[in-house]
Write an enzyme that holds these catalytic residues in place. Structure first.
Site, mmCIF file in Angstrom:
data_model
loop_
_atom_site.group_PDB
_atom_site.id
_atom_site.type_symbol
_atom_site.label_atom_id
_atom_site.label_comp_id
_atom_site.label_asym_id
_atom_site.label_seq_id
_atom_site.Cartn_x
_atom_site.Cartn_y
_atom_site.Cartn_z
ATOM 1 N N CYS A 17 -142.155 24.151 18.716
ATOM 2 C CA CYS A 17 -142.234 23.968 20.165
ATOM 3 C C CYS A 17 -143.431 23.046 20.426
ATOM 4 C CB CYS A 17 -142.474 25.316 20.837
ATOM 5 S SG CYS A 17 -144.015 26.063 20.261
ATOM 6 N N HIS A 47 -147.055 30.830 11.727
ATOM 7 C CA HIS A 47 -146.516 31.734 10.715
ATOM 8 C C HIS A 47 -145.622 30.961 9.768
ATOM 9 C CE1 HIS A 47 -148.279 35.170 12.492
ATOM 10 N NE2 HIS A 47 -147.652 35.003 13.643
ATOM 11 N N HIS A 79 -152.009 31.058 20.071
ATOM 12 C CA HIS A 79 -151.904 32.419 20.644
ATOM 13 C C HIS A 79 -153.043 32.755 21.603
ATOM 14 C CE1 HIS A 79 -149.983 33.112 16.556
ATOM 15 N NE2 HIS A 79 -149.049 33.490 17.389
ATOM 16 N N CYS A 101 -152.174 27.477 23.599
ATOM 17 C CA CYS A 101 -151.075 26.749 24.256
ATOM 18 C C CYS A 101 -151.260 26.832 25.781
ATOM 19 C CB CYS A 101 -149.746 27.378 23.860
ATOM 20 S SG CYS A 101 -148.365 26.644 24.737
ATOM 21 N N GLU A 131 -151.331 37.221 20.752
ATOM 22 C CA GLU A 131 -151.264 36.652 22.116
ATOM 23 C C GLU A 131 -151.471 37.759 23.154
ATOM 24 O OE1 GLU A 131 -147.652 34.360 23.155
ATOM 25 O OE2 GLU A 131 -147.782 35.293 25.131
ATOM 26 N N ASN A 232 -141.351 35.013 17.829
ATOM 27 C CA ASN A 232 -140.261 34.341 18.551
ATOM 28 C C ASN A 232 -139.020 34.202 17.676
ATOM 29 O OD1 ASN A 232 -139.827 31.273 17.822
ATOM 30 N ND2 ASN A 232 -142.000 31.696 17.563
ATOM 31 N N SER A 275 -142.114 28.115 14.935
ATOM 32 C CA SER A 275 -143.070 27.767 13.876
ATOM 33 C C SER A 275 -142.365 27.270 12.610
ATOM 34 C CB SER A 275 -143.936 28.992 13.567
ATOM 35 O OG SER A 275 -143.112 30.120 13.355
#
Ligand code: SF4
Length: 293
Positions: A17, A47, A79, A101, A131, A232, A275
């Protein structure tokens, strides 16, 4: 009847992303521009073992705890971190480069805003996720009434406190499932007088999940590529499992365990977490295409 040809369909929103891309590119640039300096990242930048090894080879080290004294640059990953941790890094003597982010920053800001306005704050997410830990710590600077829950069941523990409070504010971990937020909202509306919700699931996550769901509806099998430690990626696989056969693999080698399923599936979609590097996705596609022949 002629046999249907096997179709391999890669998702458009698969892989890094923008928050992860920005973090990986910036950290490499930092090291290139500061050759004589130590560049550390607090916690794994993403990760993905392959990326972490690549960064190590460039001289970018992962710090698993903050030493009492240090020098050089210490990067805050996408995070985010708690104000206490940021202070500790400064006290140790590091120069901080904050790569939280922007979408995670927005959740932290919203959480602080709601805490300051005396909302009983519910963070929808996994309490052990970095996060979420950082969002909670930021909000707790302003209020004691901050809780984390990943389901209505977990929130039930706080029912009396919520009922006693006039208003409830809600923010969401950026990579959560929308269905989790919906179920928490349904429960909160049944017990609270005023509920203010900020849907802070990031747009990258929403687009990835929406596209993957559409692909899953048209496919016999979906392959989700990415680390099993990635929130995610795991959420993505969980969502798709409810729609069609889904396998979550970390890399193309793992495909060997599923040859029967792959061979009998005619339409196979491939998606990946935020990731997952492009070359991992490309190797999965290549291996699947080889089985087509
Ligand atoms: S998943 Fe969303 S919030 Fe997390 S780093 Fe990527 S863009 Fe940012």
């Amino acid at each position: 009847m002629p046999e249907l040809k096997k179709e391999i369909i890669p998702a458009k929103y698969a892989g890094f992303c923008y928050g992860v891309k920005r973090a990986v590119e910036t950290v490499k640039k930092l090291k290139a521009e500061n050759k004589g300096k130590n560049v550390f990242v607090l916690g794994e930048l993403i990760h993905n073992t392959q990326v972490i090894n690549e960064l190590e080879n460039l001289g970018i080290k992962t710090l698993y705890e903050i030493p009492e004294k240090g020098e050089g640059i210490c990067v805050i990953r996408s995070h985010g971190e708690s104000p206490q941790v940021i202070e500790k890094i400064k006290q140790a003597g590091f120069e901080i480069v904050d790569l939280t982010c922007p979408d995670v920053k927005k959740v932290q800001q919203k959480a602080v805003e709601l805490a300051k306005e005396d909302y009983f704050l519910v963070i929808v997410g996994k309490s052990e996720h970095p996060e979420v830990i950082a969002i909670k710590a930021n909000a707790q600077l302003w209020s004691e009434n901050v809780v984390v829950a990943a389901s209505p069941e977990q929130l039930k523990e706080f029912e009396q406190q919520i009922k006693a409070h006039k208003k409830v504010g809600v923010v969401v971990q950026t990579t959560q499932r929308i269905s989790t937020l919906n179920s928490v909202m349904e429960y909160l509306i049944s017990i609270a007088k005023e509920v203010h919700v900020a849907n802070t699931i990031c747009s990258s996550t929403s687009m990835r999940q929406t596209e993957a769901k559409e692909l899953a509806m048209k496919s016999d099998l979906v392959i989700v590529a990415g680390s099993k430690k990635s929130a995610n990626t795991t959420h993505l696989a969980e969502i798709l499992k409810d729609i069609t056969a889904t396998i979550h693999i970390e890399n193309d080698d793992e495909l060997d365990k599923y040859t029967d399923l792959i061979d009998k599936s005619k339409r196979i979609a491939i998606t990946a977490g935020a990731s997952t590097p492009q070359d991992v996705i490309q190797r999965v596609i290549k291996k699947l295409n080889e089985r087509k022949k």
